[in-house]
Design a protein around this motif. Structure first.
Motif, PDB file in Angstrom:
ATOM      1  N   VAL A 136      33.799 -32.280   1.342  1.00  0.00           N
ATOM      2  CA  VAL A 136      32.710 -32.174   0.213  1.00  0.00           C
ATOM      3  C   VAL A 136      33.620 -32.164  -0.926  1.00  0.00           C
ATOM      4  O   VAL A 136      33.347 -32.766  -2.084  1.00  0.00           O
ATOM      5  N   ALA A 137      34.683 -31.234  -0.886  1.00  0.00           N
ATOM      6  CA  ALA A 137      35.326 -30.893  -2.529  1.00  0.00           C
ATOM      7  C   ALA A 137      36.146 -31.926  -2.824  1.00  0.00           C
ATOM      8  O   ALA A 137      36.149 -32.555  -3.990  1.00  0.00           O
ATOM      9  N   ASP A 138      36.846 -32.577  -1.627  1.00  0.00           N
ATOM     10  CA  ASP A 138      37.608 -33.912  -2.103  1.00  0.00           C
ATOM     11  C   ASP A 138      36.864 -35.031  -2.592  1.00  0.00           C
ATOM     12  O   ASP A 138      37.072 -35.593  -3.371  1.00  0.00           O
ATOM     13  N   VAL A 139      35.478 -35.330  -1.926  1.00  0.00           N
ATOM     14  CA  VAL A 139      34.769 -36.429  -2.530  1.00  0.00           C
ATOM     15  C   VAL A 139      34.226 -36.000  -3.775  1.00  0.00           C
ATOM     16  O   VAL A 139      34.222 -36.798  -4.722  1.00  0.00           O
ATOM     17  N   LEU A 140      33.750 -34.760  -3.952  1.00  0.00           N
ATOM     18  CA  LEU A 140      33.129 -34.536  -5.372  1.00  0.00           C
ATOM     19  C   LEU A 140      34.332 -34.620  -6.358  1.00  0.00           C
ATOM     20  O   LEU A 140      34.065 -34.898  -7.658  1.00  0.00           O
ATOM     21  N   LEU A 141      35.512 -34.155  -6.063  1.00  0.00           N
ATOM     22  CA  LEU A 141      36.739 -34.072  -7.316  1.00  0.00           C
ATOM     23  C   LEU A 141      36.983 -35.390  -7.412  1.00  0.00           C
ATOM     24  O   LEU A 141      37.255 -35.745  -8.538  1.00  0.00           O
ATOM     25  N   LEU A 177      43.460 -31.888   0.302  1.00  0.00           N
ATOM     26  CA  LEU A 177      42.228 -31.616   0.751  1.00  0.00           C
ATOM     27  C   LEU A 177      41.798 -32.172   2.122  1.00  0.00           C
ATOM     28  O   LEU A 177      41.334 -31.833   3.053  1.00  0.00           O
ATOM     29  N   GLN A 178      42.182 -33.524   2.168  1.00  0.00           N
ATOM     30  CA  GLN A 178      41.913 -34.255   3.217  1.00  0.00           C
ATOM     31  C   GLN A 178      42.534 -33.949   4.528  1.00  0.00           C
ATOM     32  O   GLN A 178      42.062 -33.821   5.625  1.00  0.00           O
ATOM     33  N   ILE A 179      44.012 -33.526   4.561  1.00  0.00           N
ATOM     34  CA  ILE A 179      44.726 -32.953   5.591  1.00  0.00           C
ATOM     35  C   ILE A 179      44.018 -31.805   5.925  1.00  0.00           C
ATOM     36  O   ILE A 179      44.003 -31.442   7.105  1.00  0.00           O
ATOM     37  N   ALA A 180      43.962 -31.025   5.118  1.00  0.00           N
ATOM     38  CA  ALA A 180      43.318 -29.638   5.412  1.00  0.00           C
ATOM     39  C   ALA A 180      42.132 -29.725   6.054  1.00  0.00           C
ATOM     40  O   ALA A 180      41.808 -28.928   6.932  1.00  0.00           O
ATOM     41  N   GLY A 181      41.176 -30.485   5.906  1.00  0.00           N
ATOM     42  CA  GLY A 181      40.027 -30.716   6.491  1.00  0.00           C
ATOM     43  C   GLY A 181      40.118 -31.175   7.810  1.00  0.00           C
ATOM     44  O   GLY A 181      39.366 -30.948   8.636  1.00  0.00           O
ATOM     45  N   VAL A 182      41.237 -32.292   8.127  1.00  0.00           N
ATOM     46  CA  VAL A 182      41.445 -32.795   9.363  1.00  0.00           C
ATOM     47  C   VAL A 182      42.216 -31.472  10.329  1.00  0.00           C
ATOM     48  O   VAL A 182      41.869 -31.438  11.319  1.00  0.00           O
ATOM     49  N   ILE A 183      42.840 -30.751   9.800  1.00  0.00           N
ATOM     50  CA  ILE A 183      43.533 -29.645  10.391  1.00  0.00           C
ATOM     51  C   ILE A 183      42.246 -28.791  10.978  1.00  0.00           C
ATOM     52  O   ILE A 183      42.454 -28.310  12.123  1.00  0.00           O
ATOM     53  N   CYS A 184      41.593 -28.365   9.945  1.00  0.00           N
ATOM     54  CA  CYS A 184      40.295 -27.540  10.482  1.00  0.00           C
ATOM     55  C   CYS A 184      39.379 -28.155  11.634  1.00  0.00           C
ATOM     56  O   CYS A 184      39.165 -27.407  12.317  1.00  0.00           O
TER      57      CYS A 184
END
Length: 75
Positions: free
Chosen positions: A28-33, A49-56
């Motif tokens: 969501v942070a990636d999309v908003l920013l 941010l996308q890579i961190a989201g996928v890792i999580c």
């Protein structure tokens, strides 16, 4: 499909739920920013941010299958 009997405890204590929630927040942070144009000069932050989201999300999937004391009943 039926919910497990201790779903409130799982929702509060399970690491998989926490990791999936963190993944959603990062996405969501990636999309908003990106929408607000904050990444118009540097796409590097968007990619991180996308890579961190996928890792999580991947860690949440693994955590879902790991025994966590205090949540799951031993048989």
């Amino acid at each position: 499909m039926q919910a497990i009997h201790n779903w409130p405890a799982v929702l509060r204590k399970a690491w998989s739920v926490r990791l999936f929630l963190l993944s959603v927040l990062l996405q969501v942070a990636d999309v908003l920013l990106s929408t607000w144009g904050s990444f118009s000069t540097s796409l590097r932050w968007s990619i991180w941010l996308q890579i961190a989201g996928v890792i999580c999300a991947a860690a949440g999937l693994v955590a879902r299958f790991v025994f966590q004391g205090g949540i799951h009943e031993q048989k």
